[in-house]
Design a protein around this motif. Structure first.
Motif, short mmCIF file in Angstrom:
data_model
loop_
_atom_site.label_atom_id
_atom_site.label_comp_id
_atom_site.label_asym_id
_atom_site.label_seq_id
_atom_site.Cartn_x
_atom_site.Cartn_y
_atom_site.Cartn_z
N VAL A 211 -4.06 -13.80 5.82
CA VAL A 211 -3.48 -13.67 4.48
C VAL A 211 -3.59 -12.22 4.02
O VAL A 211 -2.63 -11.62 3.53
CB VAL A 211 -4.18 -14.63 3.48
N ASP A 212 -4.78 -11.64 4.22
CA ASP A 212 -4.97 -10.24 3.84
C ASP A 212 -4.07 -9.31 4.66
O ASP A 212 -3.47 -8.38 4.12
CB ASP A 212 -6.44 -9.82 4.04
N THR A 213 -3.98 -9.56 5.96
CA THR A 213 -3.17 -8.69 6.82
C THR A 213 -1.73 -8.61 6.32
O THR A 213 -1.16 -7.53 6.18
CB THR A 213 -3.19 -9.22 8.27
N GLU A 214 -1.16 -9.78 6.01
CA GLU A 214 0.24 -9.82 5.58
C GLU A 214 0.42 -9.23 4.18
O GLU A 214 1.32 -8.44 3.92
CB GLU A 214 0.75 -11.27 5.63
N ILE A 215 -0.47 -9.63 3.25
CA ILE A 215 -0.33 -9.16 1.87
C ILE A 215 -0.62 -7.66 1.78
O ILE A 215 0.09 -6.93 1.08
CB ILE A 215 -1.22 -9.99 0.92
N ASP A 216 -1.62 -7.18 2.52
CA ASP A 216 -1.94 -5.74 2.49
C ASP A 216 -0.77 -4.90 2.98
O ASP A 216 -0.51 -3.81 2.47
CB ASP A 216 -3.19 -5.44 3.32
N LYS A 217 -0.04 -5.43 3.97
CA LYS A 217 1.14 -4.74 4.49
C LYS A 217 2.18 -4.58 3.36
O LYS A 217 2.78 -3.52 3.19
CB LYS A 217 1.73 -5.58 5.63
N ARG A 218 2.34 -5.63 2.59
CA ARG A 218 3.32 -5.59 1.49
C ARG A 218 2.84 -4.68 0.36
O ARG A 218 3.65 -4.00 -0.28
CB ARG A 218 3.58 -7.02 0.99
N LEU A 219 1.52 -4.66 0.13
CA LEU A 219 0.97 -3.78 -0.91
C LEU A 219 1.13 -2.32 -0.52
O LEU A 219 1.42 -1.47 -1.36
CB LEU A 219 -0.50 -4.12 -1.16
N GLU A 220 0.94 -2.02 0.76
CA GLU A 220 1.13 -0.65 1.26
C GLU A 220 2.57 -0.18 1.00
O GLU A 220 2.81 0.96 0.63
CB GLU A 220 0.85 -0.57 2.77
N GLU A 221 3.51 -1.11 1.20
CA GLU A 221 4.92 -0.76 0.99
C GLU A 221 5.20 -0.45 -0.48
O GLU A 221 5.98 0.43 -0.80
CB GLU A 221 5.83 -1.91 1.47
N ILE A 222 4.53 -1.21 -1.37
CA ILE A 222 4.70 -0.94 -2.81
C ILE A 222 4.11 0.42 -3.14
O ILE A 222 4.71 1.24 -3.85
CB ILE A 222 4.06 -2.07 -3.66
N GLY A 223 2.89 0.66 -2.59
CA GLY A 223 2.32 2.01 -2.58
C GLY A 223 1.71 2.54 -3.87
O GLY A 223 1.18 3.64 -3.89
N THR A 224 1.78 1.80 -4.98
CA THR A 224 1.19 2.30 -6.24
C THR A 224 -0.33 2.15 -6.19
O THR A 224 -0.86 1.41 -5.37
CB THR A 224 1.72 1.49 -7.44
N ASP A 225 -1.00 2.84 -7.11
CA ASP A 225 -2.47 2.72 -7.18
C ASP A 225 -2.89 1.28 -7.46
O ASP A 225 -3.86 0.78 -6.90
CB ASP A 225 -3.03 3.64 -8.29
N GLU A 226 -2.13 0.64 -8.35
CA GLU A 226 -2.43 -0.75 -8.71
C GLU A 226 -2.31 -1.66 -7.48
O GLU A 226 -3.15 -2.53 -7.24
CB GLU A 226 -1.46 -1.22 -9.79
#
Length: 378
Positions: A211-226
């Protein structure tokens, strides 16, 4: 694996209600005595999957004699896979039998998976579950069934026939609730069928690190500090909310009726607990998921790390539900769709299992061919 003298962390986990299982199985482990030593150190069960079997077969020569016998009787690849995997699991069941007896059947269990190609086929899964249960012929076996929509009815059917089940590949909270309902239905039917339901056990394998692997990938793409601040929080949050759902279901009147007939609750099992991100503490999904009546199944590396330096501080799940929900809400707000993630992970998980199964079939085909050539040359 690690020197097993320092197994106090495993005892600490046990004291807080967590059973530690090993997510690995090979003839090397059973015949070489390593599994026995791990059991002495506090390991209480074993889970296996097609990847684990494929890896075990490609290493060492402990399978050669059996492969020779299979060649002699003209077994095809499918039959050989069936005979080899059931033999491995039977051996592990025998090593863990003292734990099974000591814990009155709660632990000391070994899981064997149905053919993952049948994950979307209810009837096929039911047939496979019966066949494996009969072939291994050990009370401390779990038949592993994927928690697909089609798998739910098969889970109920297996339980209704007195087969203990490890439900695998659960990512979403909704699906987990459906799994628990399938468990209750299965036990109700087992009771009607005259089975002693106190002897039927089940765990629900809720996957964490993927779950973390997939979600973290998507968060990296968003790229904001939040977005970056939310990395590696979803796996634990999701699992903690699963435990909240477990507490709700197993305090209902429907459950109470079964409990009075001797039934034991289906325990949440934390699977996929090896960290995929090297920046994270290697025991994150162990120490962060401590609560009563749970199982944590660990790959060898995570087990070693846990034995070596895990700091068990007590219950880290109950009381964290508000915080966990906030994590999922924040992700949704940032545009990371929970539904999309869990659907992707289930499909991806099934693809991985099928790919491993194909690898296993290929490994066995090669092994049969190698031995056949040797025998002919003699």
């Amino acid at each position: 694996m690690t020197d097993h003298d320092s197994s106090s962390s495993l005892r600490d986990l046990q004291r807080h209600g967590v059973s530690v299982w090993l997510d690995d199985l090979s003839r090397e482990l059973t015949d070489g005595g390593e599994l026995g030593r791990l059991v002495e150190a506090g390991v209480l069960g074993v889970t296996s999957n097609p990847t684990i079997f494929a890896t075990a077969l490609s290493k060492g020569d402990r399978y050669t004699d059996q492969v020779k016998e299979l060649v002699a009787v003209g077994a095809d690849t499918e039959e050989a896979v069936f005979q080899i995997t059931t033999e491995d699991v039977r051996k592990a069941c025998d090593v863990l039998k003292p734990v099974f007896d000591r814990t009155d059947g709660l632990d000391g269990r070994v899981s064997l998976e149905v053919d993952p190609r049948q994950a979307r086929d209810t009837a096929g899964t039911e047939v496979s579950a019966r066949k494996l249960w009969k072939a291994v012929d050990r009370q401390n076996l779990y038949i592993k069934i994927p928690a697909t929509v089609e798998g739910l009815a098969a889970i109920s059917t297996a339980l209704s026939e007195g087969i203990s089940v490890n439900v695998t590949l659960i990512f979403s909270l909704d699906r987990y609730r459906a799994v628990m309902q399938a468990f209750l239905t299965g036990l109700e039917q087992a009771k009607q069928n005259g089975h002693d339901i106190s002897k039927i056990e089940s765990v629900a394998s809720f996957f964490v690190s993927r779950v973390d692997t997939e979600i973290d990938k998507r968060l990296e793409e968003i790229g904001t500090d939040e977005a970056k601040a939310l990395r590696s929080k979803a796996g634990l949050a999701n699992a903690r909310l699963a435990y909240q759902a477990y507490e709700e279901v197993f305090s209902t009147p429907r459950w109470q009726v079964l409990k009075e007939s001797g039934a034991r609750a289906q325990r949440p099992l934390w699977a996929s607990t090896g960290v995929k991100n090297p920046d994270l503490p290697d025991t994150l999904y162990v120490t962060g998921l401590v609560a009563p009546n749970t199982v944590n199944t660990m790959p060898g590396k995570t087990l070693d790390a846990t034995i070596d330096h895990a700091e068990v501080t007590g219950d880290t799940i109950r009381g964290s539900y508000g915080e966990a929900q906030a994590v999922l809400d924040d992700l949704e707000r940032l545009g990371v769709s929970y539904t999309d993630v869990v659907e992707f992970l289930e499909t991806d998980g099934l693809d991985k299992f099928e790919k491993s199964w194909t690898e296993l079939l290929q490994t066995v085909t090669d092994e049969l061919e190698r031995v056949r050539t040797q025998v002919e040359a003699q």
